[in-house]
Design a protein around this motif. Structure first.
Motif, PDB file in Angstrom:
ATOM      1  N   ASN A 220       0.814  -1.227   0.000  1.00 37.70           N
ATOM      2  CA  ASN A 220       0.000   0.000   0.000  1.00 37.70           C
ATOM      3  C   ASN A 220       0.848   1.280   0.000  1.00 37.70           C
ATOM      4  O   ASN A 220       0.393   2.329   0.447  1.00 37.70           O
ATOM      5  N   LEU A 221       2.091   1.200  -0.476  1.00 40.41           N
ATOM      6  CA  LEU A 221       2.893   2.426  -0.570  1.00 40.41           C
ATOM      7  C   LEU A 221       2.249   3.333  -1.627  1.00 40.41           C
ATOM      8  O   LEU A 221       1.745   2.867  -2.627  1.00 40.41           O
ATOM      9  N   ARG A 222       2.295   4.642  -1.365  1.00 41.04           N
ATOM     10  CA  ARG A 222       1.634   5.589  -2.264  1.00 41.04           C
ATOM     11  C   ARG A 222       2.542   6.763  -2.568  1.00 41.04           C
ATOM     12  O   ARG A 222       3.399   7.113  -1.753  1.00 41.04           O
ATOM     13  N   GLY A 223       2.324   7.400  -3.714  1.00 33.81           N
ATOM     14  CA  GLY A 223       2.892   8.715  -3.996  1.00 33.81           C
ATOM     15  C   GLY A 223       4.370   8.687  -4.316  1.00 33.81           C
ATOM     16  O   GLY A 223       4.869   7.819  -5.035  1.00 33.81           O
ATOM     17  N   ASN A 224       5.090   9.678  -3.743  1.00 35.41           N
ATOM     18  CA  ASN A 224       6.516   9.826  -4.025  1.00 35.41           C
ATOM     19  C   ASN A 224       7.327   8.949  -3.084  1.00 35.41           C
ATOM     20  O   ASN A 224       7.222   9.074  -1.864  1.00 35.41           O
ATOM     21  N   ILE A 225       8.153   8.105  -3.686  1.00 35.14           N
ATOM     22  CA  ILE A 225       8.950   7.166  -2.886  1.00 35.14           C
ATOM     23  C   ILE A 225      10.416   7.507  -3.089  1.00 35.14           C
ATOM     24  O   ILE A 225      10.851   7.754  -4.225  1.00 35.14           O
ATOM     25  N   LEU A 226      11.189   7.475  -2.029  1.00 32.24           N
ATOM     26  CA  LEU A 226      12.636   7.658  -2.152  1.00 32.24           C
ATOM     27  C   LEU A 226      13.339   6.334  -1.869  1.00 32.24           C
ATOM     28  O   LEU A 226      13.169   5.761  -0.786  1.00 32.24           O
ATOM     29  N   HIS A 245       2.376   2.696 -10.555  1.00 31.72           N
ATOM     30  CA  HIS A 245       1.853   4.036 -10.247  1.00 31.72           C
ATOM     31  C   HIS A 245       2.793   4.820  -9.328  1.00 31.72           C
ATOM     32  O   HIS A 245       2.648   6.033  -9.187  1.00 31.72           O
ATOM     33  N   LEU A 246       3.749   4.153  -8.703  1.00 32.44           N
ATOM     34  CA  LEU A 246       4.630   4.860  -7.769  1.00 32.44           C
ATOM     35  C   LEU A 246       5.588   5.776  -8.521  1.00 32.44           C
ATOM     36  O   LEU A 246       6.052   5.460  -9.610  1.00 32.44           O
ATOM     37  N   ASN A 247       5.879   6.914  -7.883  1.00 33.02           N
ATOM     38  CA  ASN A 247       6.832   7.863  -8.465  1.00 33.02           C
ATOM     39  C   ASN A 247       8.120   7.745  -7.642  1.00 33.02           C
ATOM     40  O   ASN A 247       8.174   8.195  -6.494  1.00 33.02           O
ATOM     41  N   ILE A 248       9.134   7.109  -8.227  1.00 29.58           N
ATOM     42  CA  ILE A 248      10.302   6.742  -7.418  1.00 29.58           C
ATOM     43  C   ILE A 248      11.513   7.598  -7.753  1.00 29.58           C
ATOM     44  O   ILE A 248      11.817   7.820  -8.927  1.00 29.58           O
ATOM     45  N   SER A 249      12.179   8.096  -6.706  1.00 34.80           N
ATOM     46  CA  SER A 249      13.457   8.793  -6.877  1.00 34.80           C
ATOM     47  C   SER A 249      14.553   7.927  -6.248  1.00 34.80           C
ATOM     48  O   SER A 249      14.307   7.232  -5.246  1.00 34.80           O
ATOM     49  N   TYR A 250      15.734   8.030  -6.832  1.00 32.74           N
ATOM     50  CA  TYR A 250      16.855   7.171  -6.420  1.00 32.74           C
ATOM     51  C   TYR A 250      17.985   8.072  -5.950  1.00 32.74           C
ATOM     52  O   TYR A 250      18.437   8.936  -6.707  1.00 32.74           O
ATOM     53  N   LEU A 251      18.466   7.882  -4.730  1.00 28.73           N
ATOM     54  CA  LEU A 251      19.511   8.765  -4.189  1.00 28.73           C
ATOM     55  C   LEU A 251      20.724   7.956  -3.740  1.00 28.73           C
ATOM     56  O   LEU A 251      20.577   6.917  -3.094  1.00 28.73           O
ATOM     57  N   ASP A 252      21.905   8.429  -4.069  1.00 26.86           N
ATOM     58  CA  ASP A 252      23.129   7.808  -3.555  1.00 26.86           C
ATOM     59  C   ASP A 252      24.247   8.849  -3.571  1.00 26.86           C
ATOM     60  O   ASP A 252      24.188   9.851  -4.284  1.00 26.86           O
ATOM     61  N   GLN A 286       9.787  16.500  -0.998  1.00 23.38           N
ATOM     62  CA  GLN A 286       8.873  15.796  -0.090  1.00 23.38           C
ATOM     63  C   GLN A 286       8.657  14.367  -0.593  1.00 23.38           C
ATOM     64  O   GLN A 286       8.491  14.161  -1.806  1.00 23.38           O
ATOM     65  N   PHE A 287       8.692  13.418   0.312  1.00 23.00           N
ATOM     66  CA  PHE A 287       8.445  12.018  -0.053  1.00 23.00           C
ATOM     67  C   PHE A 287       7.379  11.449   0.877  1.00 23.00           C
ATOM     68  O   PHE A 287       7.359  11.765   2.073  1.00 23.00           O
ATOM     69  N   ASN A 288       6.493  10.593   0.346  1.00 17.59           N
ATOM     70  CA  ASN A 288       5.483   9.962   1.194  1.00 17.59           C
ATOM     71  C   ASN A 288       6.065   8.767   1.931  1.00 17.59           C
ATOM     72  O   ASN A 288       5.666   8.465   3.057  1.00 17.59           O
ATOM     73  N   ASN A 289       7.000   8.075   1.270  1.00 20.91           N
ATOM     74  CA  ASN A 289       7.628   6.901   1.888  1.00 20.91           C
ATOM     75  C   ASN A 289       9.096   6.846   1.501  1.00 20.91           C
ATOM     76  O   ASN A 289       9.449   7.213   0.382  1.00 20.91           O
ATOM     77  N   ILE A 290       9.896   6.379   2.430  1.00 19.69           N
ATOM     78  CA  ILE A 290      11.318   6.180   2.137  1.00 19.69           C
ATOM     79  C   ILE A 290      11.630   4.703   2.374  1.00 19.69           C
ATOM     80  O   ILE A 290      11.202   4.128   3.389  1.00 19.69           O
ATOM     81  N   LEU A 317      11.612  15.100   6.504  1.00 18.14           N
ATOM     82  CA  LEU A 317      11.075  15.186   5.141  1.00 18.14           C
ATOM     83  C   LEU A 317       9.712  14.510   4.985  1.00 18.14           C
ATOM     84  O   LEU A 317       8.952  14.855   4.092  1.00 18.14           O
ATOM     85  N   LEU A 318       9.420  13.499   5.819  1.00 17.66           N
ATOM     86  CA  LEU A 318       8.176  12.749   5.637  1.00 17.66           C
ATOM     87  C   LEU A 318       6.982  13.549   6.156  1.00 17.66           C
ATOM     88  O   LEU A 318       7.085  14.235   7.182  1.00 17.66           O
ATOM     89  N   PRO A 319       5.826  13.441   5.487  1.00 17.68           N
ATOM     90  CA  PRO A 319       4.620  14.086   6.008  1.00 17.68           C
ATOM     91  C   PRO A 319       4.016  13.247   7.137  1.00 17.68           C
ATOM     92  O   PRO A 319       4.505  12.143   7.416  1.00 17.68           O
ATOM     93  N   ARG A 320       2.961  13.730   7.747  1.00 14.11           N
ATOM     94  CA  ARG A 320       2.248  12.957   8.767  1.00 14.11           C
ATOM     95  C   ARG A 320       1.787  11.640   8.130  1.00 14.11           C
ATOM     96  O   ARG A 320       1.328  11.640   6.989  1.00 14.11           O
TER      97      ARG A 320
END
Ligand SMILES: C[S@@+](CC[C@H](N)C(=O)[O-])C[C@H]1O[C@@H](n2cnc3c(N)ncnc32)[C@H](O)[C@@H]1O
Length: 362
Positions: A220-226, A245-252, A286-290, A317-320
């Motif tokens: 059930n992950l939603r929205g912007n994911i890091l 449907h997830l919008n994923i960003s990749y950081l390193d 802003q990310f919904n889930n990391i 960075l995470l919202p409520r």
């Protein structure tokens, strides 16, 4: 503070008489200050020292397609007086350098790759220097260096050595793609091909902890994911294949990791936003889930400080109701660290080696 290898270079400062130096992966941002009178290029494959050296750049956002199309290898660059700092997995510039210094990396395959890259960038009459710590393997570093020229030891001190190689086998060109290796994985019914360069975590094989995390992530992950500390991009790639449907960003922090991630995504016909950063330092997206299999080694010593600071920054960075999912060696003190900043911490799975945690911000 000057790292021990830089202190050894400082002791041998007379070596740096003329212009035309390339320094690869300095272990600190301070040694190059001592060369301010010389024209020096610096290749940083790690964003932490790059950002400190270039002084103004908290993080850099890239598109995975642009990474695939780069011919020079440069992700970001900054000129400071006579010094040009490049953040890049590799350099293929038209000019040649009179001399090159390589700070010895941890992985032998990474070192082999840097030698071949340096031997393509140095003048036929130039030298490649290698500096590193005894505990990092400098004592046997001459053997590989021998493949491109005659090696001599210049100096030893501070538990480090400095080697010099007079080039006899200049390389005509360097092609990073020849160093990419590919392996197949299959998790949660998703088969994917992973691309990975030397020096990237779990080069050529899936990590057991990463596998456990992917098996335990909720649907059930939603929205912007890091995908934080993405390495070759395995976690985000599998998630995106499962949940398009997830919008994923990749950081390193590593340009080698980000280059591998772009190729991993391309193998699955995916694209994504790729971020170069030191932890979440300066990041204000802003990310919904990391989701993460975070680093706990920096350099040769075990060090939890990056993860400790990452946990505090993730909560910022995470919202409520935003969540952090993390896998770690079960003996690391992360439940306590998570509990200090997240109101709700749960262990989703545990094996003899790893734990998967879910932390929610309420
Ligand atoms: C344990 S590996 C996980 C890689 C990948 N997610 C996987 O599961 O295969 C940790 C990653 O953290 C990255 N890393 C180390 N220090 C970092 C920092 N300060 N900021 C961001 N990433 C860092 C390393 O380059 C490495 O790719």
């Amino acid at each position: 503070m000057l790292s021990a290898p830089s202190q050894l270079l400082e002791r041998n400062i007379d070596v740096f008489k003329d212009d035309g130096w390339l320094i690869i992966n300095p272990a600190d941002a301070y040694f190059t200050d001592q060369l301010s009178h010389l024209s020096v290029d610096v290749l940083h494959q790690y964003y932490d020292i790059y950002a400190e050296s270039a002084r103004v750049i908290p993080y850099t956002i890239l598109d995975s397609r642009d990474i695939l199309n780069t011919s020079t290898g440069i992700f970001s660059q900054q000129k400071i007086n006579k010094h040009h700092h490049y953040f890049a997995p590799f350099l293929t510039l038209p000019q040649h350098y009179n001399n090159i210094v390589i700070y010895l990396p941890k992985a032998k395959a990474h070192y082999s790759m840097l030698i071949k890259m340096a031997a393509s960038l140095v003048n036929g009459s130039g030298s490649i220097y290698v500096v590193g710590e005894n505990k990092g393997g400098i004592k046997s570093a001459g053997k590989l260096l021998n493949s491109v020229g005659e090696v001599e030891k210049v100096d030893s001190a501070r538990h480090c050595s400095l080697l010099r190689c007079e080039i006899t086998h200049q390389q005509p060109s360097f092609d990073i793609n020849q160093w990419l290796s590919y392996f197949d994985i299959n998790i949660n019914g998703q088969a994917a091909t992973i691309a990975s360069l030397p020096g990237v975590f779990s080069h050529e094989a899936l990590d057991e902890g990463t596998q456990l995390l992917l098996e335990k992530l909720p649907s059930n992950l939603r929205g912007n994911i890091l995908d934080f500390a993405c390495g070759a991009g395995i976690i985000g790639c599998i998630l995106k294949r499962q949940f398009p449907h997830l919008n994923i960003s990749y950081l390193d922090v590593s340009a080698l990791a980000l280059y591998s991630t772009a190729h991993t995504l391309a193998e699955s016909e995916l694209t994504g936003t790729v971020m170069a950063a030191n932890g979440l330092h300066g990041v204000d997206e802003q990310f919904n889930n990391i989701v993460t299999n975070p680093p706990f080694h920096t350099g040769i010593k075990t060090d939890y400080s990056v993860t400790k600071r990452f946990i505090a920054d993730a909560a910022r960075l995470l919202p409520r109701n935003g969540s952090l999912h993390m896998v770690a060696n079960r003996f690391l003190p992360y439940p306590g660290l998570l509990g200090e900043v997240f109101s709700h911490v749960q262990t989703l799975a545990q094996t003899s080696r790893f734990s998967v945690y879910r932390a929610v911000k309420e």
